[in-house]
Design a protein around this motif. Sequence first.
Motif, PDB file in Angstrom:
ATOM      1  N   VAL A 155       0.845  -1.193   0.000  1.00 44.14           N
ATOM      2  CA  VAL A 155       0.000   0.000   0.000  1.00 44.14           C
ATOM      3  C   VAL A 155       0.881   1.244   0.000  1.00 44.14           C
ATOM      4  O   VAL A 155       1.921   1.283   0.643  1.00 44.14           O
ATOM      5  CB  VAL A 155      -0.913   0.036   1.255  1.00 44.14           C
ATOM      6  N   ILE A 156       0.427   2.269  -0.734  1.00 43.79           N
ATOM      7  CA  ILE A 156       1.054   3.584  -0.678  1.00 43.79           C
ATOM      8  C   ILE A 156       0.046   4.513  -0.029  1.00 43.79           C
ATOM      9  O   ILE A 156      -1.102   4.594  -0.447  1.00 43.79           O
ATOM     10  CB  ILE A 156       1.438   4.096  -2.074  1.00 43.79           C
ATOM     11  N   GLY A 157       0.489   5.199   1.027  1.00 40.65           N
ATOM     12  CA  GLY A 157      -0.418   6.085   1.733  1.00 40.65           C
ATOM     13  C   GLY A 157       0.342   6.985   2.687  1.00 40.65           C
ATOM     14  O   GLY A 157       1.568   7.080   2.647  1.00 40.65           O
ATOM     15  N   ASP A 158      -0.388   7.626   3.546  1.00 35.02           N
ATOM     16  CA  ASP A 158       0.164   8.560   4.516  1.00 35.02           C
ATOM     17  C   ASP A 158       0.113   7.923   5.896  1.00 35.02           C
ATOM     18  O   ASP A 158      -0.956   7.502   6.356  1.00 35.02           O
ATOM     19  CB  ASP A 158      -0.648   9.859   4.484  1.00 35.02           C
ATOM     20  N   VAL A 159       1.258   7.832   6.570  1.00 36.63           N
ATOM     21  CA  VAL A 159       1.319   7.271   7.914  1.00 36.63           C
ATOM     22  C   VAL A 159       1.109   8.407   8.901  1.00 36.63           C
ATOM     23  O   VAL A 159       1.745   9.456   8.812  1.00 36.63           O
ATOM     24  CB  VAL A 159       2.678   6.579   8.163  1.00 36.63           C
ATOM     25  N   ASP A 160       0.201   8.202   9.837  1.00 30.77           N
ATOM     26  CA  ASP A 160      -0.150   9.226  10.800  1.00 30.77           C
ATOM     27  C   ASP A 160      -0.008   8.655  12.208  1.00 30.77           C
ATOM     28  O   ASP A 160      -0.507   7.566  12.500  1.00 30.77           O
ATOM     29  CB  ASP A 160      -1.595   9.669  10.549  1.00 30.77           C
ATOM     30  N   ALA A 161       0.690   9.382  13.088  1.00 32.31           N
ATOM     31  CA  ALA A 161       0.846   8.960  14.482  1.00 32.31           C
ATOM     32  C   ALA A 161      -0.351   9.466  15.283  1.00 32.31           C
ATOM     33  O   ALA A 161      -0.730  10.629  15.182  1.00 32.31           O
ATOM     34  CB  ALA A 161       2.143   9.511  15.065  1.00 32.31           C
ATOM     35  N   ARG A 162      -0.953   8.583  16.063  1.00 34.78           N
ATOM     36  CA  ARG A 162      -2.130   8.933  16.865  1.00 34.78           C
ATOM     37  C   ARG A 162      -1.878   8.561  18.320  1.00 34.78           C
ATOM     38  O   ARG A 162      -1.117   7.656  18.626  1.00 34.78           O
ATOM     39  CB  ARG A 162      -3.363   8.171  16.378  1.00 34.78           C
ATOM     40  N   TYR A 163      -2.570   9.247  19.208  1.00 32.67           N
ATOM     41  CA  TYR A 163      -2.508   8.930  20.634  1.00 32.67           C
ATOM     42  C   TYR A 163      -3.529   7.828  20.922  1.00 32.67           C
ATOM     43  O   TYR A 163      -4.724   8.025  20.720  1.00 32.67           O
ATOM     44  CB  TYR A 163      -2.842  10.145  21.489  1.00 32.67           C
ATOM     45  N   PRO A 164      -3.098   6.680  21.439  1.00 26.42           N
ATOM     46  CA  PRO A 164      -4.061   5.616  21.728  1.00 26.42           C
ATOM     47  C   PRO A 164      -4.840   5.839  23.020  1.00 26.42           C
ATOM     48  O   PRO A 164      -5.896   5.253  23.219  1.00 26.42           O
ATOM     49  CB  PRO A 164      -3.189   4.367  21.829  1.00 26.42           C
ATOM     50  N   SER A 165      -4.305   6.688  23.910  1.00 27.74           N
ATOM     51  CA  SER A 165      -4.994   6.933  25.178  1.00 27.74           C
ATOM     52  C   SER A 165      -4.640   8.329  25.687  1.00 27.74           C
ATOM     53  O   SER A 165      -3.680   8.955  25.218  1.00 27.74           O
ATOM     54  CB  SER A 165      -4.598   5.885  26.224  1.00 27.74           C
ATOM     55  N   LEU A 166      -5.393   8.770  26.654  1.00 30.46           N
ATOM     56  CA  LEU A 166      -5.152  10.082  27.254  1.00 30.46           C
ATOM     57  C   LEU A 166      -3.807  10.106  27.983  1.00 30.46           C
ATOM     58  O   LEU A 166      -3.100  11.119  27.968  1.00 30.46           O
ATOM     59  CB  LEU A 166      -6.290  10.431  28.212  1.00 30.46           C
ATOM     60  N   ALA A 167      -3.424   8.996  28.595  1.00 32.65           N
ATOM     61  CA  ALA A 167      -2.149   8.932  29.321  1.00 32.65           C
ATOM     62  C   ALA A 167      -0.967   9.138  28.374  1.00 32.65           C
ATOM     63  O   ALA A 167      -0.016   9.856  28.702  1.00 32.65           O
ATOM     64  CB  ALA A 167      -2.026   7.594  30.035  1.00 32.65           C
ATOM     65  N   VAL A 168      -1.022   8.524  27.186  1.00 31.86           N
ATOM     66  CA  VAL A 168       0.056   8.683  26.209  1.00 31.86           C
ATOM     67  C   VAL A 168       0.084  10.117  25.691  1.00 31.86           C
ATOM     68  O   VAL A 168       1.153  10.699  25.501  1.00 31.86           O
ATOM     69  CB  VAL A 168      -0.104   7.671  25.046  1.00 31.86           C
ATOM     70  N   GLU A 169      -1.095  10.704  25.500  1.00 27.62           N
ATOM     71  CA  GLU A 169      -1.155  12.096  25.038  1.00 27.62           C
ATOM     72  C   GLU A 169      -0.536  13.034  26.082  1.00 27.62           C
ATOM     73  O   GLU A 169       0.235  13.938  25.737  1.00 27.62           O
ATOM     74  CB  GLU A 169      -2.599  12.498  24.755  1.00 27.62           C
ATOM     75  N   LYS A 170      -0.834  12.827  27.350  1.00 29.04           N
ATOM     76  CA  LYS A 170      -0.266  13.674  28.409  1.00 29.04           C
ATOM     77  C   LYS A 170       1.247  13.492  28.500  1.00 29.04           C
ATOM     78  O   LYS A 170       1.984  14.453  28.719  1.00 29.04           O
ATOM     79  CB  LYS A 170      -0.924  13.359  29.751  1.00 29.04           C
ATOM     80  N   GLU A 171       1.730  12.276  28.340  1.00 32.69           N
ATOM     81  CA  GLU A 171       3.171  12.033  28.357  1.00 32.69           C
ATOM     82  C   GLU A 171       3.846  12.722  27.171  1.00 32.69           C
ATOM     83  O   GLU A 171       4.928  13.298  27.317  1.00 32.69           O
ATOM     84  CB  GLU A 171       3.452  10.533  28.332  1.00 32.69           C
ATOM     85  N   ALA A 172       3.216  12.690  26.011  1.00 31.01           N
ATOM     86  CA  ALA A 172       3.771  13.371  24.835  1.00 31.01           C
ATOM     87  C   ALA A 172       3.792  14.886  25.046  1.00 31.01           C
ATOM     88  O   ALA A 172       4.772  15.552  24.682  1.00 31.01           O
ATOM     89  CB  ALA A 172       2.966  13.020  23.590  1.00 31.01           C
ATOM     90  N   ILE A 173       2.754  15.430  25.636  1.00 34.06           N
ATOM     91  CA  ILE A 173       2.710  16.876  25.910  1.00 34.06           C
ATOM     92  C   ILE A 173       3.812  17.251  26.906  1.00 34.06           C
ATOM     93  O   ILE A 173       4.481  18.278  26.747  1.00 34.06           O
ATOM     94  CB  ILE A 173       1.312  17.290  26.421  1.00 34.06           C
ATOM     95  N   GLY A 174       4.041  16.402  27.897  1.00 28.09           N
ATOM     96  CA  GLY A 174       5.124  16.640  28.843  1.00 28.09           C
ATOM     97  C   GLY A 174       6.489  16.590  28.164  1.00 28.09           C
ATOM     98  O   GLY A 174       7.367  17.417  28.437  1.00 28.09           O
ATOM     99  N   ALA A 175       6.673  15.638  27.253  1.00 26.98           N
ATOM    100  CA  ALA A 175       7.943  15.543  26.515  1.00 26.98           C
ATOM    101  C   ALA A 175       8.118  16.754  25.604  1.00 26.98           C
ATOM    102  O   ALA A 175       9.240  17.246  25.433  1.00 26.98           O
ATOM    103  CB  ALA A 175       7.974  14.253  25.702  1.00 26.98           C
TER     104      ALA A 175
END
Length: 160
Positions: free
Chosen positions: A61-81
């Motif tokens: 497949v040719i397409g666009d790879v997009d990173a997503r947050y699977p949970s709120l905890a991962v999103e908060k850790e990413a915001i902290g980083a």
Amino acid sequence: MIEASAQESSATPPSEALTAAVAVPTEAWASHQIVVPAQACPTCNVPRTAAQMVPDAWVYVIGDVDARYPSLAVEKEAIGAMARAGTSGLSNEAALQKILEVPGNAYLAREMCFVLLVQEVETYILIPHYPQDFPMLVEAARSELSAVIGTRGPIANPDV
């Protein structure tokens, strides 16, 4: 190119259902088919269906790879980083990309969910075969189009 296991994010029509007959790809056996007998799962002893016993189907497949947050905890850790890295002048996507590329944040890349979009439609969830392939997924998320080669896994649950 990325080699990954991809899970379909939409239901397969009944007309495309897999059968228990598998063609063997060798020259001597090219015209023969092997019927796979019903076997139980070695870990949970649940009988497998015919669709689960067919070898993995390859996906190109040719397409666009997009990173997503699977949970709120991962999103908060990413915001902290992002805050620790000082990415205040960047957009959210650029800041996320920057922190995922840092080797010290490899744990965060392993926690992210990578989705392959084909013509802006979420088509596959990408799961690398090997942990060493996460940097390739991060690099693919940075580019606009990526070629993904892998095996098709089971249909993902709606909550994924």
